[in-house]
Motif scaffolding. Sequence first.
Motif, PDB file in Angstrom:
ATOM      1  N   LYS A   4      69.310  49.327 100.990  1.00  8.58           N
ATOM      2  CA  LYS A   4      67.909  49.556 100.653  1.00  8.58           C
ATOM      3  C   LYS A   4      67.053  48.398 101.145  1.00  8.58           C
ATOM      4  CE  LYS A   4      68.868  52.300  96.577  1.00  8.58           C
ATOM      5  NZ  LYS A   4      68.527  52.535  95.175  1.00  8.58           N
ATOM      6  N   VAL A   5      65.801  48.691 101.450  1.00  4.49           N
ATOM      7  CA  VAL A   5      64.829  47.670 101.810  1.00  4.49           C
ATOM      8  C   VAL A   5      64.406  46.984 100.522  1.00  4.49           C
ATOM      9  CG1 VAL A   5      62.550  47.247 102.793  1.00  4.49           C
ATOM     10  CG2 VAL A   5      64.017  49.004 103.779  1.00  4.49           C
ATOM     11  N   ARG A   6      64.571  45.663 100.482  1.00  5.38           N
ATOM     12  CA  ARG A   6      64.252  44.887  99.275  1.00  5.38           C
ATOM     13  C   ARG A   6      62.808  44.398  99.369  1.00  5.38           C
ATOM     14  NH1 ARG A   6      67.990  40.660  97.634  1.00  5.38           N
ATOM     15  NH2 ARG A   6      66.913  39.511  99.235  1.00  5.38           N
ATOM     16  N   LEU A   7      61.969  44.879  98.449  1.00  7.86           N
ATOM     17  CA  LEU A   7      60.544  44.565  98.471  1.00  7.86           C
ATOM     18  C   LEU A   7      60.129  43.787  97.233  1.00  7.86           C
ATOM     19  CD1 LEU A   7      59.240  48.049  99.636  1.00  7.86           C
ATOM     20  CD2 LEU A   7      59.509  45.991 101.031  1.00  7.86           C
ATOM     21  N   ALA A   8      59.118  42.945  97.435  1.00 11.85           N
ATOM     22  CA  ALA A   8      58.482  42.239  96.321  1.00 11.85           C
ATOM     23  C   ALA A   8      57.018  42.664  96.289  1.00 11.85           C
ATOM     24  CB  ALA A   8      58.585  40.727  96.497  1.00 11.85           C
ATOM     25  N   VAL A   9      56.484  42.799  95.098  1.00 13.13           N
ATOM     26  CA  VAL A   9      55.072  43.130  94.937  1.00 13.13           C
ATOM     27  C   VAL A   9      54.384  41.920  94.335  1.00 13.13           C
ATOM     28  CG1 VAL A   9      53.389  44.635  93.802  1.00 13.13           C
ATOM     29  CG2 VAL A   9      55.530  45.597  94.689  1.00 13.13           C
ATOM     30  N   LEU A  10      53.365  41.428  95.031  1.00 14.84           N
ATOM     31  CA  LEU A  10      52.564  40.306  94.542  1.00 14.84           C
ATOM     32  C   LEU A  10      51.362  40.880  93.815  1.00 14.84           C
ATOM     33  CD1 LEU A  10      54.287  39.048  96.853  1.00 14.84           C
ATOM     34  CD2 LEU A  10      52.384  37.500  97.239  1.00 14.84           C
ATOM     35  N   GLY A  11      51.316  40.658  92.520  1.00 12.49           N
ATOM     36  CA  GLY A  11      50.222  41.166  91.695  1.00 12.49           C
ATOM     37  C   GLY A  11      50.705  42.295  90.805  1.00 12.49           C
ATOM     38  N   ALA A  12      50.447  42.187  89.513  1.00 17.02           N
ATOM     39  CA  ALA A  12      50.893  43.201  88.552  1.00 17.02           C
ATOM     40  C   ALA A  12      49.717  43.848  87.841  1.00 17.02           C
ATOM     41  CB  ALA A  12      51.859  42.580  87.545  1.00 17.02           C
ATOM     42  N   GLY A  13      48.566  43.834  88.479  1.00 16.98           N
ATOM     43  CA  GLY A  13      47.406  44.532  87.933  1.00 16.98           C
ATOM     44  C   GLY A  13      47.518  46.018  88.229  1.00 16.98           C
ATOM     45  N   PRO A  14      46.426  46.759  88.078  1.00 13.79           N
ATOM     46  CA  PRO A  14      46.477  48.215  88.277  1.00 13.79           C
ATOM     47  C   PRO A  14      46.992  48.633  89.657  1.00 13.79           C
ATOM     48  CG  PRO A  14      44.412  47.579  87.233  1.00 13.79           C
ATOM     49  CD  PRO A  14      45.114  46.312  87.606  1.00 13.79           C
ATOM     50  N   ILE A  15      46.573  47.973  90.702  1.00 15.36           N
ATOM     51  CA  ILE A  15      47.023  48.351  92.052  1.00 15.36           C
ATOM     52  C   ILE A  15      48.475  47.929  92.245  1.00 15.36           C
ATOM     53  CG2 ILE A  15      46.614  47.977  94.513  1.00 15.36           C
ATOM     54  CD1 ILE A  15      43.749  48.457  93.889  1.00 15.36           C
ATOM     55  N   GLY A  16      48.835  46.753  91.768  1.00 18.15           N
ATOM     56  CA  GLY A  16      50.219  46.318  91.858  1.00 18.15           C
ATOM     57  C   GLY A  16      51.154  47.267  91.124  1.00 18.15           C
ATOM     58  N   LYS A  17      50.744  47.720  89.948  1.00 17.64           N
ATOM     59  CA  LYS A  17      51.571  48.655  89.181  1.00 17.64           C
ATOM     60  C   LYS A  17      51.797  49.950  89.960  1.00 17.64           C
ATOM     61  CE  LYS A  17      49.748  47.289  84.788  1.00 17.64           C
ATOM     62  NZ  LYS A  17      49.116  47.751  83.556  1.00 17.64           N
ATOM     63  N   ARG A  18      50.745  50.410  90.647  1.00 23.61           N
ATOM     64  CA  ARG A  18      50.882  51.632  91.439  1.00 23.61           C
ATOM     65  C   ARG A  18      51.893  51.423  92.568  1.00 23.61           C
ATOM     66  NH1 ARG A  18      45.661  53.558  94.008  1.00 23.61           N
ATOM     67  NH2 ARG A  18      44.981  52.460  92.166  1.00 23.61           N
ATOM     68  N   HIS A  19      51.814  50.282  93.240  1.00 23.41           N
ATOM     69  CA  HIS A  19      52.780  49.981  94.303  1.00 23.41           C
ATOM     70  C   HIS A  19      54.199  49.870  93.739  1.00 23.41           C
ATOM     71  CE1 HIS A  19      50.270  49.549  97.846  1.00 23.41           C
ATOM     72  NE2 HIS A  19      49.404  48.857  97.126  1.00 23.41           N
ATOM     73  N   ILE A  20      54.334  49.248  92.581  1.00 20.45           N
ATOM     74  CA  ILE A  20      55.645  49.123  91.937  1.00 20.45           C
ATOM     75  C   ILE A  20      56.232  50.505  91.662  1.00 20.45           C
ATOM     76  CG2 ILE A  20      56.790  48.440  89.777  1.00 20.45           C
ATOM     77  CD1 ILE A  20      54.851  45.941  89.866  1.00 20.45           C
ATOM     78  N   GLN A  21      55.413  51.421  91.143  1.00 24.81           N
ATOM     79  CA  GLN A  21      55.884  52.780  90.870  1.00 24.81           C
ATOM     80  C   GLN A  21      56.369  53.456  92.144  1.00 24.81           C
ATOM     81  OE1 GLN A  21      52.394  54.455  89.059  1.00 24.81           O
ATOM     82  NE2 GLN A  21      52.915  53.694  87.014  1.00 24.81           N
ATOM     83  N   HIS A  22      55.640  53.276  93.244  1.00 25.55           N
ATOM     84  CA  HIS A  22      56.037  53.897  94.513  1.00 25.55           C
ATOM     85  C   HIS A  22      57.338  53.294  95.037  1.00 25.55           C
ATOM     86  CE1 HIS A  22      52.686  56.599  95.131  1.00 25.55           C
ATOM     87  NE2 HIS A  22      51.861  55.633  94.754  1.00 25.55           N
TER      88      HIS A  22
END
Length: 106
Positions: A4-22
Amino acid sequence: MDRKVRLAVLGAGPIGKRHIQHVLAEPQAELLAVVDPMPLGQQIARESGAKWFPSFAAMIETDRPDGIIVATPNQVHVTNGLEAVVAGVPALVESRLPMISRPVKK
């Protein structure tokens, strides 16, 4: 794909949460880390089964994702993107054009 491609999300606000869900919903991706200095970021990382780091620098000292998604406030997108460039980590940075059109000296 073997791994799997290992990704990190910078930012846990509303937009970050959406990216995390995806990222979590994508079978070919793994959420390696959530990077956010706030307690909410740590909580979201724990709930998502990911590592938590308060900063990109702290993460890159111990873990190297295959890529990052920058979902921090607009005014730090350039800084976060340049951190990734310096570290040699591919980054997705969505930003309003006026925020990135000024000359950047680094």
